[in-house]
Design an enzyme around this catalytic site. Structure first.
Site, PDB file in Angstrom:
ATOM      1  N   GLU A  45       0.873  -1.174   0.000  1.00 19.70           N
ATOM      2  CA  GLU A  45       0.000   0.000   0.000  1.00 19.70           C
ATOM      3  C   GLU A  45       0.909   1.222   0.000  1.00 19.70           C
ATOM      4  O   GLU A  45       1.691   1.423   0.922  1.00 19.70           O
ATOM      5  CB  GLU A  45      -0.925   0.044   1.213  1.00 19.70           C
ATOM      6  CG  GLU A  45      -1.859   1.249   1.141  1.00 19.70           C
ATOM      7  CD  GLU A  45      -2.582   1.588   2.448  1.00 19.70           C
ATOM      8  OE1 GLU A  45      -3.353   2.567   2.431  1.00 19.70           O
ATOM      9  OE2 GLU A  45      -2.365   0.908   3.462  1.00 19.70           O
ATOM     10  N   ASP A  70       5.097   4.744   3.499  1.00 19.63           N
ATOM     11  CA  ASP A  70       4.847   6.177   3.637  1.00 19.63           C
ATOM     12  C   ASP A  70       6.117   6.803   4.181  1.00 19.63           C
ATOM     13  O   ASP A  70       6.945   6.107   4.774  1.00 19.63           O
ATOM     14  CB  ASP A  70       3.663   6.450   4.576  1.00 19.63           C
ATOM     15  CG  ASP A  70       2.973   7.784   4.280  1.00 19.63           C
ATOM     16  OD1 ASP A  70       3.637   8.829   4.414  1.00 19.63           O
ATOM     17  OD2 ASP A  70       1.784   7.785   3.926  1.00 19.63           O
ATOM     18  N   ASP A 119      -1.919  12.227  -1.883  1.00 24.05           N
ATOM     19  CA  ASP A 119      -1.950  13.652  -2.196  1.00 24.05           C
ATOM     20  C   ASP A 119      -2.108  13.777  -3.710  1.00 24.05           C
ATOM     21  O   ASP A 119      -1.274  13.272  -4.465  1.00 24.05           O
ATOM     22  CB  ASP A 119      -0.631  14.301  -1.745  1.00 24.05           C
ATOM     23  CG  ASP A 119      -0.637  15.814  -1.923  1.00 24.05           C
ATOM     24  OD1 ASP A 119      -1.399  16.329  -2.762  1.00 24.05           O
ATOM     25  OD2 ASP A 119       0.151  16.478  -1.227  1.00 24.05           O
ATOM     26  N   ASP A 155     -10.689  10.382  -3.677  1.00 25.49           N
ATOM     27  CA  ASP A 155     -11.850  11.267  -3.683  1.00 25.49           C
ATOM     28  C   ASP A 155     -11.664  12.398  -4.691  1.00 25.49           C
ATOM     29  O   ASP A 155     -12.604  13.129  -4.996  1.00 25.49           O
ATOM     30  CB  ASP A 155     -12.062  11.894  -2.306  1.00 25.49           C
ATOM     31  CG  ASP A 155     -10.961  12.904  -1.997  1.00 25.49           C
ATOM     32  OD1 ASP A 155      -9.774  12.483  -1.959  1.00 25.49           O
ATOM     33  OD2 ASP A 155     -11.257  14.096  -1.827  1.00 25.49           O
ATOM     34  N   THR A 195     -10.269   4.427   4.990  1.00 27.74           N
ATOM     35  CA  THR A 195      -9.161   5.102   5.654  1.00 27.74           C
ATOM     36  C   THR A 195      -9.703   6.281   6.465  1.00 27.74           C
ATOM     37  O   THR A 195     -10.855   6.689   6.329  1.00 27.74           O
ATOM     38  CB  THR A 195      -8.142   5.631   4.636  1.00 27.74           C
ATOM     39  OG1 THR A 195      -8.733   6.727   3.916  1.00 27.74           O
ATOM     40  CG2 THR A 195      -7.723   4.541   3.653  1.00 27.74           C
ATOM     41  N   TYR A 196      -8.836   6.843   7.262  1.00 26.11           N
ATOM     42  CA  TYR A 196      -9.179   8.027   8.061  1.00 26.11           C
ATOM     43  C   TYR A 196      -9.700   9.144   7.159  1.00 26.11           C
ATOM     44  O   TYR A 196     -10.732   9.755   7.439  1.00 26.11           O
ATOM     45  CB  TYR A 196      -7.935   8.490   8.824  1.00 26.11           C
ATOM     46  CG  TYR A 196      -8.044   9.849   9.462  1.00 26.11           C
ATOM     47  CD1 TYR A 196      -8.713  10.024  10.674  1.00 26.11           C
ATOM     48  CD2 TYR A 196      -7.466  10.967   8.860  1.00 26.11           C
ATOM     49  CE1 TYR A 196      -8.808  11.274  11.261  1.00 26.11           C
ATOM     50  CE2 TYR A 196      -7.554  12.215   9.442  1.00 26.11           C
ATOM     51  CZ  TYR A 196      -8.227  12.373  10.643  1.00 26.11           C
ATOM     52  OH  TYR A 196      -8.317  13.615  11.211  1.00 26.11           O
TER      53      TYR A 196
END
Length: 219
Positions: A45, A70, A119, A155, A195-196
């Site tokens: 991921e 990350d 991002d 999104d 996810t958050y």
């Protein structure tokens, strides 16, 4: 850097399921055998944030290995700590810049890659930072097995359109796609992992885009 971030950075340095920067390089080509000590498929991921997808995929698929990647250690801390607390042994985290991914994974070492709410880098001047630009796609193709799968959830409609354009330009085979995941027939126990940030977007009735594709096999 705030005290809480400093605490989390110090804590992840002690976590057995987190590798940072150079410490991950010796595992290149042998993550399953050396880090996880098995021969199970490896799934990544990218831009994993707090690691919700990494951890929950690992719970759903104990027959696979998962690594969340990350650069922000204070975010990785949450997923890594949850995995330790819940005894989830088929999950690890790697703190690196994704641009350097070829230094950590060998050719055809990875079975699947997830990109979850990265991002979007909307400014034209930052196109090179978008995780689905041609340079990044070339890196993913190199480390994926010939039948390896790519997934993107976002999104951001602009970033989604950009990604679809890159897929079309390279004539890559799409398996699934939707601009409104939770009102489609695609959603299942895997795609319903949230996810958050996804929860925040859904709270404002934002649509969630999803696309799944593969790379063409070399002749």
């Amino acid at each position: 850097m705030g005290k809480d971030k400093l605490r989390k950075f110090a804590e992840i340095a002690t976590f057995p399921n987190v590798l940072q920067m150079e410490a991950g390089k010796p595992f290149k080509g042998q993550w399953a055998a050396t880090f996880f000590k098995n021969d199970k498929p490896l799934i990544l991921e990218l831009a994993c944030g707090k690691g919700e997808y990494t951890v929950n995929l690992a719970k759903l698929f104990p027959d696979k290995n998962f690594i969340g990647i990350d650069y922000k250690g204070n975010r990785i801390w949450r997923g890594a700590k949850t995995a330790i607390e819940e005894g989830i042994s088929n999950v690890g985290f790697l703190r690196i810049q994704i641009e350097t991914i070829l230094e950590y994974f060998d050719a055809a070492e990875v079975s699947e890659i997830w990109i979850t709410f990265p991002d979007p880098q909307p400014q034209d001047s930052r196109e090179k930072k978008r995780l689905t630009n041609p340079a990044f796609l070339a890196r993913y193709k190199h480390i994926l097995k010939p039948d390896g799968m790519m997934h993107l959830k976002t999104d951001n409609d602009g970033f989604y359109a950009y990604t679809l354009a890159q897929i079309e330009l390279q004539q890559l085979p799409k398996e699934k796609e939707t601009t409104d995941l939770y009102h489609s027939d695609l959603v299942d126990e895997v795609l319903s992992i949230k996810t958050y940030y996804e929860k925040k977007y859904l709270a404002t009735d934002k649509n969630i885009n999803y696309v799944q594709w593969r790379f063409k096999k070399d002749a």
